[in-house]
Scaffold this motif. Structure first.
Motif, short mmCIF file in Angstrom:
data_model
loop_
_atom_site.label_atom_id
_atom_site.label_comp_id
_atom_site.label_asym_id
_atom_site.label_seq_id
_atom_site.Cartn_x
_atom_site.Cartn_y
_atom_site.Cartn_z
N GLU A 268 0.83 -1.20 0.00
CA GLU A 268 0.00 0.00 0.00
C GLU A 268 0.87 1.25 0.00
O GLU A 268 0.39 2.35 -0.27
CB GLU A 268 -0.93 0.01 1.22
CG GLU A 268 -2.08 -0.97 1.08
CD GLU A 268 -2.98 -0.98 2.31
OE1 GLU A 268 -2.84 -0.09 3.18
OE2 GLU A 268 -3.81 -1.89 2.39
N THR A 270 2.09 3.20 2.24
CA THR A 270 1.64 4.33 3.05
C THR A 270 2.82 4.97 3.76
O THR A 270 3.79 4.29 4.11
CB THR A 270 0.63 3.86 4.12
OG1 THR A 270 1.30 2.90 4.96
CG2 THR A 270 -0.58 3.20 3.49
N ALA B 379 0.65 1.87 -6.02
CA ALA B 379 -0.63 2.34 -5.52
C ALA B 379 -0.57 3.83 -5.20
O ALA B 379 0.48 4.30 -4.77
CB ALA B 379 -1.02 1.54 -4.27
N PRO B 380 -1.61 4.61 -5.38
CA PRO B 380 -2.92 4.11 -5.81
C PRO B 380 -3.13 4.14 -7.32
O PRO B 380 -4.09 3.51 -7.78
CB PRO B 380 -3.88 5.11 -5.14
CG PRO B 380 -3.11 6.39 -5.12
CD PRO B 380 -1.67 6.02 -4.95
#
Lengths: 425, 425
Positions: A268, A270, B379-380
């Motif tokens: 992801e 993040t 991502a994203p």
């Protein structure tokens, strides 16, 4: 099978023992060099036959052809956990509790950091880490580094004085289960119980025990453990190491080497770290794929013993080998100043035997290597011999003693060519 | 050679460019899979032809036959420094200043710890680490971990806002020289100069620049650097990483991962840590021998370019490729919603090109892979394509654009089979 006492063994006795050894077929798993008696599997395990082909497959097919898609298609992303689950079977851990990652030193940093954080939370007044004076240096250095950073004291003691030190209620007891010098085996269950009675957490380095003897982390209620991939696990030079945390601790702390592979969802991407559940958070950077694949082949050589009695059977053979070596050296190499350092009591012995020789330790090891018997030297005075039960035969023990006898009787170890120190000893 | 503008190139123009490319022979160093156009060398470099044989030699001869003696006889103990010296030639460092070790994440922990300790000694009031918001997550996670431990703040900003943040005189500026998402290239010399003017130390992650473009650590007066072995250095999946400290800093601090290989004399086995001189103290545990040997083969593919103009020539080719790709996509794939994310200005561009597509980024990458064009998805919404000048041809760029055009015009990326997310994206 012979019933002669090891002190009176002949080579024929040793051959008879090998002929009736149910574990003997396990040796065929290894590519042992001709003309070498290898008694250094406690430093670097032997190459399994399966490894070369597997490594070649990873390199030419998975990397060469599969390229980036192999993270999914060849299961690279699962390697740390998959190989970890196999090692778990050797050390009394459960599936999903242990991962392959980094080096033993780096993993020690992770688990010591975690153990100290937990100790700090539960008992902030505790300021001491206890370890053995002759613990492997990297363990002491990493502990020293963390002690310096956290204003703690690292207290070192002889093995027999460790229980008494627990009375001072230290934060942490950090031990290597089998001492790399003496080959002395600590009683993990008893020491962990004594530590817990003092409110002290335990960190175990299994470098010289995982794959060498039965280890039962859950049975001992140990807190944290690390171990080495390239000794008894036969993973190859500089193989990845492993790390385990008891489930009661695994999620209590974000270990400081918070790399992306320990993130709950690395892909992801993040910006904020969110640790993976359980032991997954003890991963850090991108895993060494070739190294982990080679390690898996090494671990498989041990799992192959499961149908033959597993580590209990290997342990029995290892002790028979080391006992025969001690008896043989004492019977046939007497009078040359070799002093047994390893405990004579099998219950206190790992899978190696060390002798001290004040003057000639290094040169005697070199002279033995020149004769095809590979042990190693540990400064300042130890001749160290490992008896890996997977591939060491009784006849190897007999022949090694004979070569050592000749090195000593001829005095050839005094020759200048055996005194020259190499970079790695 | 054609002089047509890239917007109007035909495949024949691309072929002509390749025919006159002086770097074209370098491609023969690689075992590229048939039928694949590989535009993901920025994630995992391609297998060099020399690697399989070298790895096999390490496994079967050095490990299998040499066993423990190979630490000396095969020079294993020197590998981290020997391969480090080769990488030094690619990044403007000097012999003896750079070592191969551990992962990028672990090395970041070492250099950030060192840089913070130096900052704490020289300017204890400074409490901020500055980095880029879209820096690679592992960099941010490791920095976040150290910030938490040392009661500092990690402040993240967009690239264009970084110089202004230096006015607040942070302790540290930590950047990846080429952003893994946008492919934007930071001006290392200018940012380091601005940082130093503010009394701020710099830590550079060269993951997407070492081997991709000329890097000059000494010219920029950078403070610390780390980098990745498995991207542009072609070291193989999970290859060891590297670490560099400017000589003015290297000995100022004992980095906390004080493993035995960073000791001044590891084979004296002393209980007290005494750091090795210079960058040697940035080693930690036993090095991954197979991994370092494979990495050396990868680095050699770049050193082979030295006689053909080296990284300056590779950089020129890389920019020609990425410019052709941008122009080709904009000319032939217009109207499908792809937005260029990578700077159009070559001086601000690394060796990759990223396009955003709000809805279809992931599926488009999957559809391209099914057609043999391997880029990746971040991502994203990013489609990411790397143009490794060692083995990427102009005709590969032309064909990749053509395949992308067909993926978009057919709309096949909307098929369900391309939407299924894999573990690794």
């Amino acid at each position: 099978m012979t019933t002669a006492h090891p002190l009176r063994w002949t080579r024929a006795d040793a051959e008879a023992r090998d002929a009736s050894d149910p574990l003997a077929p396990l040796r065929d798993q290894f590519a042992l060099p001709d003309g070498t008696i290898y008694l250094d599997g406690n430093s670097l395990g032997v190459l399994p036959r399966a490894t070369a082909a597997r490594v070649q497959q990873v390199v030419t097919e998975e990397w060469g052809r599969g390229l980036i898609t192999s993270w999914n298609r060849a299961g690279w992303i699962e390697l740390p956990g998959r190989v970890g689950d196999k090692i778990a079977r050797l050390v009394g851990a459960r599936p999903g509790e242990l991962v392959v990652a980094d080096s033993t030193s780096v993993n020690l940093f992770k688990v010591l950091s975690a153990a100290l954080a937990i100790a700090r939370a539960d008992a902030p007044q505790r300021r001491v880490i206890v370890s053995e004076r002759s613990n492997f240096p990297t363990d002491l250095y990493i502990a020293e580094s963390l002690a310096r950073a956290h204003d703690l004291r690292l207290v070192l003691a002889e093995a027999e004085d460790l229980p008494a030190l627990l009375a001072d209620r230290p934060a942490l007891l950090m031990l290597t289960q089998v001492n790399y010098r003496s080959g002395r085996l600590h009683d993990m269950a008893a020491l962990t119980q004594a530590a817990h009675a003092a409110g002290t957490l335990t960190v175990w380095d299994l470098a010289h025990s995982a794959g060498a003897l039965p280890v039962d982390l859950h049975g001992a209620q140990a807190d944290f453990a690390v171990g080495c991939g390239y000794k008894y696990l036969n993973g190859g030079p500089g193989a990845p190491a492993f790390v385990w945390a008891h489930p009661r601790h695994a999620e209590r702390f974000w270990q400081p080497l918070a790399g992306w592979m320990g993130h709950a969802a690395p892909f992801e991407f993040t910006p904020d770290y969110r640790p993976a559940p359980g032991i997954g958070r003890y991963l850090c950077g991108t895993p060494s794929v070739i190294g982990a694949a080679a390690l898996e082949c090494g671990v498989d050589t041990l799992l192959a013993a499961e149908r033959l009695g597993g580590l209990a059977a290997l342990r029995a053979k290892s002790l028979a080998l080391s006992e025969a070596f001690i008896a043989g050296v004492e019977a046939r190499c007497a009078g040359h100043g070799l002093q047994l350092v390893t405990p004579r009591d099998a219950a206190l012995r790992g899978s190696q035997v060390s002798f001290a020789h004040a003057e000639g330790g290094y040169a005697m090891v070199q002279a033995l290597i020149a004769r095809g018997v590979v042990g190693d030297f540990r400064a300042p005075d130890l001749l160290r011999f490992g008896f890996t039960p997977l591939y060491t035969r009784h006849v190897d023990v007999w022949d090694a003693v004979e070569q050592l006898r000749q090195v000593l009787e001829t005095g050839e170890w005094r020759e200048a060519r055996f005194q020259q120190r190499a970079a790695v000893t």
